[in-house]
Motif scaffolding. Structure first.
Motif, short mmCIF file in Angstrom:
data_model
loop_
_atom_site.label_atom_id
_atom_site.label_comp_id
_atom_site.label_asym_id
_atom_site.label_seq_id
_atom_site.Cartn_x
_atom_site.Cartn_y
_atom_site.Cartn_z
N ASN A 229 0.84 -1.20 0.00
CA ASN A 229 0.00 0.00 0.00
C ASN A 229 0.88 1.24 0.00
N ALA A 230 0.60 2.14 -0.92
CA ALA A 230 1.31 3.42 -1.01
C ALA A 230 0.57 4.45 -0.15
N PRO A 231 1.24 5.01 0.85
CA PRO A 231 0.56 5.95 1.75
C PRO A 231 -0.08 7.14 1.04
N ASP A 232 0.55 7.60 -0.05
CA ASP A 232 0.00 8.75 -0.78
C ASP A 232 -0.93 8.32 -1.90
N LYS A 233 -1.27 7.03 -1.96
CA LYS A 233 -2.19 6.46 -2.96
C LYS A 233 -1.61 6.53 -4.38
N LYS A 234 -0.30 6.71 -4.48
CA LYS A 234 0.34 6.81 -5.79
C LYS A 234 1.49 5.82 -5.87
N HIS A 235 1.46 4.99 -6.89
CA HIS A 235 2.61 4.14 -7.21
C HIS A 235 2.77 4.18 -8.72
N TYR A 236 3.83 4.83 -9.16
CA TYR A 236 3.98 5.11 -10.59
C TYR A 236 4.78 4.02 -11.29
N SER A 237 4.43 3.81 -12.55
CA SER A 237 5.18 2.92 -13.43
C SER A 237 5.21 3.56 -14.82
N THR A 238 5.61 2.77 -15.83
CA THR A 238 5.91 3.27 -17.18
C THR A 238 7.08 4.25 -17.10
N PHE A 239 8.23 3.71 -16.77
CA PHE A 239 9.46 4.49 -16.71
C PHE A 239 10.34 4.13 -17.90
N SER A 240 10.22 4.94 -18.95
CA SER A 240 11.03 4.75 -20.17
C SER A 240 12.35 5.50 -19.99
N LEU A 241 13.14 5.05 -19.03
CA LEU A 241 14.22 5.89 -18.50
C LEU A 241 15.36 6.14 -19.48
N TRP A 242 15.66 5.22 -20.37
CA TRP A 242 16.73 5.46 -21.34
C TRP A 242 16.42 6.68 -22.20
N ASP A 243 15.14 6.95 -22.37
CA ASP A 243 14.70 8.13 -23.11
C ASP A 243 14.52 9.34 -22.19
N THR A 244 13.74 9.15 -21.15
CA THR A 244 13.19 10.29 -20.41
C THR A 244 14.14 10.93 -19.41
N TYR A 245 15.24 10.25 -19.03
CA TYR A 245 16.16 10.88 -18.09
C TYR A 245 16.85 12.09 -18.71
#
Length: 767
Positions: A359-375
């Motif tokens: 359970n995420a305390p802030d009700k947010k758990h993010y995914s879809t991390f296209s990191l080779w591009d987006t960093y």
């Protein structure tokens, strides 16, 4: 009758758009967004942006959008603007990626007695596909509609964070049907891009409710997704299709190839509305999401809420410019804010990488991390305009570290798919840390960063790197790209270690960040692959491309990877010989048009060897700022913005890659770009907007004003920062964060006095 109904629907749409609650400046930024930008390619030799036009919320779980391909593959969004038929509407999509996945729970309404048709090799005859026309297709943030010509049905979509709502308006009172396909996904028999439905279930709860799930192994392995659908009117009967078997009116079915067809009697011209909640956790989670976000069937109210949410997010930057510039800029922000996606339920429950429910305390758990591009630019832009969410992104990454042992590489639906190379969650975390962004534990983050740089895993055998000082190609494929990219990550780790007082770690990682020098061949003037005996691998052709394995370079060639030393440009200039030789090599890079027969499917948007359609080239324009000829950064950045972006469906020169192509434009249009994404420095290019105001999280504003702007005036003549002359070829993040005004004065010819301006700083500690 049908024209009258469609006219009423159109009036509702216009009214809904007109009554949007506006921001404090009374601006509706969503009107500048063209959701069809990036949904097609310019021609057969170009790449699509691979964007989808459907309804979604900022950073939401649901992307309810049409699919025009039976096996969505290329473009990976499932929608190609050139196609003339629609297969149906599925609830999850990827935005601008180079690999396909998702496409969960395809819904398609149809009329009459047409029978199900199995798929063909061309992928264009499956099911109840319908022709459509772009003239009857409308979309804006939070809303999509199209007329299905074969059935004369208007299909409309809107969304909340975890739910999608459909509205189907039928032109005549007749029997109609709705098929829900749980098997719809990407191609099944490709050795590279494949998907397998492990199991699926659909269950009839009552004659106005169904629910189900599927477990899919594709790009994301063993992905679980659940749905609950509730209807505004009861269905009269249903047929379950489980493989080759058909079952009439049974309550539940399980199969890897599963569909349900719902049959409705005469509809009296009243629209059918369907609200669908989805969850990555459980059927109960899908139900809770639906109960929390769609309590009734108020389609227009949901659409207005979605549009208001988008307007709020897009208001983070206010610009003045041409209609074309506004369309590209705000559509770019829109694409940037589609992901990362919150995969936690409204309860905060999410499925962790060890398959436990957390359970995420802030009700947010993010995914879809296209990191080779987006960093490279997307995440630095998030630190400016999405500071709170940046902390949420990092906390989500840290949760993977806790259960998986290291940070995400390319994370989809909460699972690691190991796509691409390097460990580029590292610069994202270090960048946020060095900028002082709050909301995550710095020491815990450092331990995650360190572990991700020392724990060997797929494509990152650090024991090999430590032994040889480079990756030998005979021991690790993509060796040159890996050596260069991990050297940059190591520089980032060193900066965080230094600031937190881990002196031994600082020295270790700073030393290893110089390993790129071990693969530089002064004779050829390129980075080259060596084997484990320390010998250069021959033959060597700097124009030859690699893909994602079996070659020393990743999605590029030796020309494009020559410039990947963002952490140490001054030393790299010395390695090349001197300033003059560095500039001459850059000039050759932008003017050498020679290409081999196969330039790899990821390469597009060429200016010489520069390929703007893929990320390794993105920072190279701005390397001129480190030389005696910084005005060339102004020339080429203006050229790219004007020639390689447009406000039509072919608006990107390559895959948009989860906001990275957009972030490059957004930064560059304002006149600056982060060559090193983690050192809090932005290098100047050619500002293209009359005005841009960044509304910062701290309540301050940073304004960019461009004087004497015209098509010909692409060169900076002078710069004024907060009323004082400014003689640097860069601006620091702290100057933006403090608020203020920077003014650029433009002209037709280069101001060569800028050669004496202060060059960009490279060491984060100096800031």
């Amino acid at each position: 009758m049908n024209k009258a109904i469609f006219s009423i629907i159109g009036a509702i749409i216009i009214f809904s758009s007109g009554v949007l609650a506006q921001n404090s400046q009374n601006v509706d930024y969503t009107k500048f967004v063209n959701v069809f930008i990036g949904t097609g390619a310019l021609d057969a030799n170009s790449l699509s942006g691979s964007n989808f036009p459907g309804a979604c919320m900022p950073f939401g779980l649901v992307q309810l959008s049409p699919d025009t391909r039976e096996y969505p593959d290329d473009p990976c969004s499932g929608y190609d603007y050139k196609d003339s038929t629609i297969l149906g509407f599925s609830h999850t999509h990827l935005n601008g990626t180079g690999c396909p996945d998702l496409y969960d729970f395809l819904f398609m309404p149809y009329g009459g007695d047409k029978k199900w048709q199995a798929g063909s090799d061309d992928g264009k005859t499956k099911g109840f596909r319908s022709h459509f026309s772009h003239s009857n297709e409308k979309a804006y943030p939070g809303y999509y509609s199209v007329v299905l010509d074969d059935y004369n049905i208007r299909a409309e979509m809107t969304a909340t964070e975890h739910c999608g709502m459909h509205r189907y308006t039928f032109a005549k009172a007749d029997t109609y049907h709705l098929i829900i396909d749980l098997e719809h996904t990407l191609i099944k028999d490709s050795p590279y891009r494949y998907s397998k439905i492990i199991s699926a279930q659909v269950r009839v709860v009552d004659n106005k409710t169904i629910e189900g799930y599927r477990i899919v192994s594709g790009w994301a392995k063993l992905r679980k997704v659940y749905f609950r659908a509730e209807f505004s009117r009861p269905f009269d009967s249903q047929v379950m299709k489980a493989g080759s078997n058909e079952f009439q009116n049974i309550p539940v079915a399980n199969h890897s190839d599963l569909k349900i067809i719902l049959n409705f009697d005469q509809n009296n011209n009243m629209p059918l509305l369907v609200k669908v909640g989805i969850s990555s956790v459980s059927a109960e989670g899908a139900k809770e999401n639906l109960n929390a976000e769609m309590k009734d069937f108020n389609f227009d109210g949901i659409s207005v809420q979605a549009n208001k949410a988008w307007n709020k997010e897009l208001s983070c930057i206010d610009i003045s410019g041409t209609a074309r510039q506004k369309s590209i800029f705000y559509t770019g922000l829109y694409h940037l804010f589609i992901q990362p996606n919150n995969i936690a339920d409204v309860s905060g429950n999410y499925l962790a990488t060890d398959n436990s429910i957390q359970n995420a305390p802030d009700k947010k758990h993010y995914s879809t991390f296209s990191l080779w591009d987006t960093y490279r630019a997307a995440h630095p832009l998030y630190t400016l305009v999405q500071e709170d969410r940046t902390a949420g992104f990092i906390n989500s990454m840290l949760r993977q570290y806790k259960t998986y042992g290291y940070l995400p590489i390319w994370q989809l639906w909460g699972t690691e798919n190991y796509c691409m190379i390097g460990n580029h969650a590292i610069p994202v975390i270090v960048d946020a840390f060095l900028k002082g962004i709050k909301g995550f534990d710095y020491e815990e983050a450092y331990q995650a960063v360190k572990a991700s740089s020392t724990t060997s895993h797929k494509n990152s055998p650090f024991n090999v790197l430590d032994k040889y000082g480079y990756f030998p190609e005979d021991l690790q494929t993509q060796s040159v790209s890996l050596t260069l990219e991990i050297a940059y990550d190591d520089w980032c780790v060193a900066q965080m270690a230094k600031k937190l007082g881990h002196e031994a770690d600082y020295k270790f990682f700073l030393n290893r960040s110089g390993d790129y020098k071990n693969l530089f061949d002064k004779t050829s003037g390129f980075f080259r692959a060596k084997d484990s005996r320390g010998e250069w691998i021959n033959p060597f052709n700097p124009l030859e491309y690699g893909g994602n394995g079996g070659f020393p370079f990743t999605e590029g060639n030796a020309w494009q990877y020559l410039w990947y030393v963002p952490q140490d440009v001054p030393s790299f200039i010395d390695l090349m010989g001197n300033d003059q030789k560095f500039v001459e090599k850059l000039d050759e890079f932008f003017t050498l048009d020679a290409k081999p027969g196969d330039v790899n499917g990821n390469a597009s948007g060429f200016i010489g060897q520069y390929a703007h359609g893929n990320e390794p080239s993105h920072h190279v324009v701005y390397l001129y700022d480190f030389t005696s000829q910084p005005w060339k950064a102004q020339y080429y950045s203006a050229k790219i913005m004007r020639e390689l972006y447009n406000d039509q469906q072919s608006g990107y020169s390559g895959n948009e890659d989860c906001g990275q192509m957009s972030a490059w434009y957004i930064f560059s249009a304002m006149g600056f770009y982060p060559v090193n994404p983690a050192n809090s420095v932005y290098c100047f290019g050619s500002p293209q907007l009359e005005n841009a105001t960044i509304n910062l999280a701290n309540g301050k504003q940073f304004k960019v004003i461009t004087n004497n702007l015209s098509t010909d005036n692409i060169y900076i003549q002078k710069i004024i920062l907060n009323g004082k002359p400014y003689q640097k070829n860069y601006i620091a993040h702290k100057d933006i964060e403090n608020g203020g005004v920077i003014e650029f004065f433009m002209g037709k010819t280069p101001n060569k006095k800028m050669a004496t301006y202060e060059k960009p700083l490279m060491i984060a500690g100096e800031l």
